[in-house]
Design a protein around this motif. Structure first.
Motif, PDB file in Angstrom:
ATOM      1  N   LEU A 161       0.814  -1.203   0.000  1.00 61.28           N
ATOM      2  CA  LEU A 161       0.000   0.000   0.000  1.00 61.28           C
ATOM      3  C   LEU A 161       0.855   1.263   0.000  1.00 61.28           C
ATOM      4  CD1 LEU A 161      -2.800  -1.038   2.521  1.00 61.28           C
ATOM      5  CD2 LEU A 161      -3.083  -0.615   0.075  1.00 61.28           C
ATOM      6  N   LEU A 162       1.949   1.235   0.754  1.00 59.40           N
ATOM      7  CA  LEU A 162       2.849   2.386   0.770  1.00 59.40           C
ATOM      8  C   LEU A 162       3.446   2.645  -0.613  1.00 59.40           C
ATOM      9  CD1 LEU A 162       4.803   2.012   4.134  1.00 59.40           C
ATOM     10  CD2 LEU A 162       3.325   3.911   3.481  1.00 59.40           C
ATOM     11  N   GLU A 163       3.822   1.570  -1.284  1.00 58.09           N
ATOM     12  CA  GLU A 163       4.378   1.715  -2.625  1.00 58.09           C
ATOM     13  C   GLU A 163       3.329   2.242  -3.594  1.00 58.09           C
ATOM     14  OE1 GLU A 163       7.199   1.832  -5.547  1.00 58.09           O
ATOM     15  OE2 GLU A 163       7.457   1.538  -3.382  1.00 58.09           O
ATOM     16  N   LYS A 164       2.108   1.728  -3.459  1.00 59.26           N
ATOM     17  CA  LYS A 164       1.020   2.191  -4.323  1.00 59.26           C
ATOM     18  C   LYS A 164       0.731   3.661  -4.068  1.00 59.26           C
ATOM     19  CE  LYS A 164      -3.756   1.157  -5.672  1.00 59.26           C
ATOM     20  NZ  LYS A 164      -4.929   0.273  -5.442  1.00 59.26           N
ATOM     21  N   GLN A 165       0.711   4.048  -2.798  1.00 57.54           N
ATOM     22  CA  GLN A 165       0.474   5.445  -2.455  1.00 57.54           C
ATOM     23  C   GLN A 165       1.577   6.336  -3.008  1.00 57.54           C
ATOM     24  OE1 GLN A 165      -1.331   6.969   1.371  1.00 57.54           O
ATOM     25  NE2 GLN A 165       0.810   7.351   1.823  1.00 57.54           N
ATOM     26  N   LYS A 166       2.812   5.859  -2.914  1.00 62.42           N
ATOM     27  CA  LYS A 166       3.947   6.624  -3.428  1.00 62.42           C
ATOM     28  C   LYS A 166       3.819   6.846  -4.930  1.00 62.42           C
ATOM     29  CE  LYS A 166       9.013   6.423  -3.650  1.00 62.42           C
ATOM     30  NZ  LYS A 166      10.220   5.623  -3.289  1.00 62.42           N
ATOM     31  N   ILE A 167       3.416   5.805  -5.647  1.00 61.21           N
ATOM     32  CA  ILE A 167       3.263   5.909  -7.109  1.00 61.21           C
ATOM     33  C   ILE A 167       2.139   6.875  -7.462  1.00 61.21           C
ATOM     34  CG2 ILE A 167       2.587   4.630  -9.178  1.00 61.21           C
ATOM     35  CD1 ILE A 167       4.021   2.185  -7.946  1.00 61.21           C
ATOM     36  N   GLU A 168       1.006   6.753  -6.744  1.00 60.89           N
ATOM     37  CA  GLU A 168      -0.148   7.615  -7.029  1.00 60.89           C
ATOM     38  C   GLU A 168       0.175   9.079  -6.735  1.00 60.89           C
ATOM     39  OE1 GLU A 168      -3.133   6.915  -8.451  1.00 60.89           O
ATOM     40  OE2 GLU A 168      -2.200   4.968  -8.870  1.00 60.89           O
ATOM     41  N   GLU A 169       0.850   9.322  -5.617  1.00 63.32           N
ATOM     42  CA  GLU A 169       1.134  10.694  -5.236  1.00 63.32           C
ATOM     43  C   GLU A 169       2.201  11.331  -6.113  1.00 63.32           C
ATOM     44  OE1 GLU A 169       1.865  10.895  -1.050  1.00 63.32           O
ATOM     45  OE2 GLU A 169      -0.216  10.388  -0.546  1.00 63.32           O
ATOM     46  N   ALA A 170       3.025  10.505  -6.730  1.00 63.72           N
ATOM     47  CA  ALA A 170       4.049  11.033  -7.637  1.00 63.72           C
ATOM     48  C   ALA A 170       3.408  11.635  -8.894  1.00 63.72           C
ATOM     49  CB  ALA A 170       5.027   9.929  -8.020  1.00 63.72           C
ATOM     50  N   LYS A 171       2.172  11.218  -9.183  1.00 64.85           N
ATOM     51  CA  LYS A 171       1.476  11.742 -10.366  1.00 64.85           C
ATOM     52  C   LYS A 171       1.039  13.180 -10.157  1.00 64.85           C
ATOM     53  CE  LYS A 171      -0.344   7.154 -11.533  1.00 64.85           C
ATOM     54  NZ  LYS A 171      -1.566   6.302 -11.674  1.00 64.85           N
ATOM     55  N   GLN A 172       0.892  13.581  -8.895  1.00 65.10           N
ATOM     56  CA  GLN A 172       0.499  14.947  -8.577  1.00 65.10           C
ATOM     57  C   GLN A 172       1.588  15.553  -7.711  1.00 65.10           C
ATOM     58  OE1 GLN A 172      -2.556  15.981  -9.945  1.00 65.10           O
ATOM     59  NE2 GLN A 172      -1.635  17.985  -9.572  1.00 65.10           N
ATOM     60  N   PRO A 173       2.355  16.502  -8.241  1.00 61.67           N
ATOM     61  CA  PRO A 173       3.517  17.037  -7.511  1.00 61.67           C
ATOM     62  C   PRO A 173       3.158  17.558  -6.122  1.00 61.67           C
ATOM     63  CG  PRO A 173       3.455  17.858  -9.759  1.00 61.67           C
ATOM     64  CD  PRO A 173       2.156  17.164  -9.536  1.00 61.67           C
ATOM     65  N   ALA A 174       4.022  17.280  -5.170  1.00 58.34           N
ATOM     66  CA  ALA A 174       3.826  17.765  -3.806  1.00 58.34           C
ATOM     67  C   ALA A 174       4.257  19.221  -3.702  1.00 58.34           C
ATOM     68  CB  ALA A 174       4.627  16.908  -2.832  1.00 58.34           C
ATOM     69  N   CYS A 175       3.687  19.926  -2.747  1.00 60.32           N
ATOM     70  CA  CYS A 175       4.073  21.313  -2.490  1.00 60.32           C
ATOM     71  C   CYS A 175       5.459  21.360  -1.848  1.00 60.32           C
ATOM     72  CB  CYS A 175       3.083  21.970  -1.525  1.00 60.32           C
ATOM     73  SG  CYS A 175       1.365  21.948  -2.065  1.00 60.32           S
ATOM     74  N   ASN A 176       6.119  22.472  -2.035  1.00 62.60           N
ATOM     75  CA  ASN A 176       7.296  22.771  -1.233  1.00 62.60           C
ATOM     76  C   ASN A 176       6.791  23.265   0.125  1.00 62.60           C
ATOM     77  OD1 ASN A 176       9.287  22.499  -3.449  1.00 62.60           O
ATOM     78  ND2 ASN A 176       8.182  24.254  -4.279  1.00 62.60           N
ATOM     79  N   SER A 177       7.581  23.084   1.147  1.00 60.93           N
ATOM     80  CA  SER A 177       7.125  23.543   2.460  1.00 60.93           C
ATOM     81  C   SER A 177       8.314  23.925   3.336  1.00 60.93           C
ATOM     82  CB  SER A 177       6.298  22.460   3.154  1.00 60.93           C
ATOM     83  OG  SER A 177       7.092  21.313   3.411  1.00 60.93           O
ATOM     84  N   CYS A 189       4.059  26.420  -4.485  1.00 60.50           N
ATOM     85  CA  CYS A 189       4.234  25.632  -5.701  1.00 60.50           C
ATOM     86  C   CYS A 189       5.057  26.419  -6.702  1.00 60.50           C
ATOM     87  CB  CYS A 189       2.871  25.287  -6.329  1.00 60.50           C
ATOM     88  SG  CYS A 189       1.833  24.224  -5.316  1.00 60.50           S
ATOM     89  N   ASP A 190       6.033  25.777  -7.302  1.00 58.21           N
ATOM     90  CA  ASP A 190       6.796  26.400  -8.383  1.00 58.21           C
ATOM     91  C   ASP A 190       5.939  26.469  -9.645  1.00 58.21           C
ATOM     92  OD1 ASP A 190       9.079  26.670  -6.772  1.00 58.21           O
ATOM     93  OD2 ASP A 190       9.676  24.603  -7.209  1.00 58.21           O
ATOM     94  N   VAL A 191       5.116  25.442  -9.842  1.00 59.63           N
ATOM     95  CA  VAL A 191       4.155  25.411 -10.945  1.00 59.63           C
ATOM     96  C   VAL A 191       2.816  24.975 -10.367  1.00 59.63           C
ATOM     97  CG1 VAL A 191       3.511  24.358 -13.130  1.00 59.63           C
ATOM     98  CG2 VAL A 191       5.927  24.790 -12.623  1.00 59.63           C
ATOM     99  N   GLY A 192       1.774  25.804 -10.543  1.00 57.92           N
ATOM    100  CA  GLY A 192       0.455  25.455 -10.044  1.00 57.92           C
ATOM    101  C   GLY A 192       0.138  26.125  -8.722  1.00 57.92           C
TER     102      GLY A 192
END
Length: 243
Positions: A161-177, A189-192
């Motif tokens: 599940l962690l690997e699946k979550q990692k793959i799914e979340e990679a499709k939508q860039p994370a924010c910088n923080s 966000c640099d873009v968006g």
């Protein structure tokens, strides 16, 4: 001459056979004897209070000699609460007193169980494995119980599940923080544009629903489930985060 005497003397021949068997047994015990089985009462004797005994601990029913880490696991050490028992749950709960020092994993999430399995792997790599604790994880013959098999299956599921979550979340860039004591938190966000979005696999992983900050383009902002940070403009690329 002595060989002739040895060959013709029954007593000498028996002596040689006995010595040969003794040597074989010594070799066998040193290299091939399976690790021993412990009862909870026996394991409790190796809790670091007796200087003449090694210090042992159990995790998921596997018992390890942690004597080389005596400064940590010995009497007065920061991890002494693990010595002489299987306190698997405490490796993730942080409860080192009373009922918290238990080998029961009931109610833990798949990621927490996965973490405990990884702790067991750490002990295999770092310390000497010496046997099995009879009880929840191993039966009186040293065979793994259904409970142990279930724990390992849950940990494997958590990893998937962690690997699946990692793959799914990679499709939508994370924010910088970033966060500081003086200025608090900020995401950008640099873009968006930054939005909070639920992590759908989190309930299966941790038993709780959580959110993450991701960057969405203008054409994506109409999607359901996107949450604007409080006090942040709709098209702002940076948002302050409440502590």
């Amino acid at each position: 001459m002595w060989l002739k005497t040895l060959a013709t003397s029954p007593l000498s021949a028996i002596t040689v056979v006995v010595l040969f068997i003794a040597l074989l047994l010594r070799f066998y015990i040193k290299f091939d004897t399976p690790q021993r089985l412990f009862s909870a009462e026996e394991l409790a004797l190796f809790n670091g209070t007796d200087e003449g005994l090694p210090i042992l601990l159990g995790i998921l029913g596997s018992v390890f000699d942690v004597t080389k880490g005596k400064s940590h696991y010995g009497s007065g050490g920061g991890y002494n609460h693990f010595a002489g028992r299987d306190a698997s749950r405490a490796f993730v709960s942080g409860n080192f007193t009373g009922d918290g020092l238990t080998d029961s994993l009931r109610g833990l999430s798949s990621t927490e169980v996965k973490s405990i399995v990884e702790w067991r792997d750490f002990y295999y790599k770092t310390y000497k494995y010496v046997g099995k604790l009879v009880g929840r994880y191993y039966d009186s013959h040293g065979n793994p119980t259904k409970y142990l098999k279930g724990v390992e299956a849950k940990a494997a599921r958590g990893a998937q599940l962690l690997e699946k979550q990692k793959i799914e979340e990679a499709k939508q860039p994370a924010c910088n923080s970033r966060w500081s004591q003086d200025e608090g938190g900020e995401v950008w966000c640099d873009v968006g544009y930054p939005r909070l979005v639920q992590r759908p696999l989190e309930i299966a992983l941790t038993g709780k629903m959580s959110k993450r900050c991701a960057c969405f383009e203008d054409s994506q902002l109409g999607q359901a489930g996107l949450e604007l940070y409080e006090g942040c403009d709709y098209y702002a690329t940076r948002c302050k985060v409440q502590s």
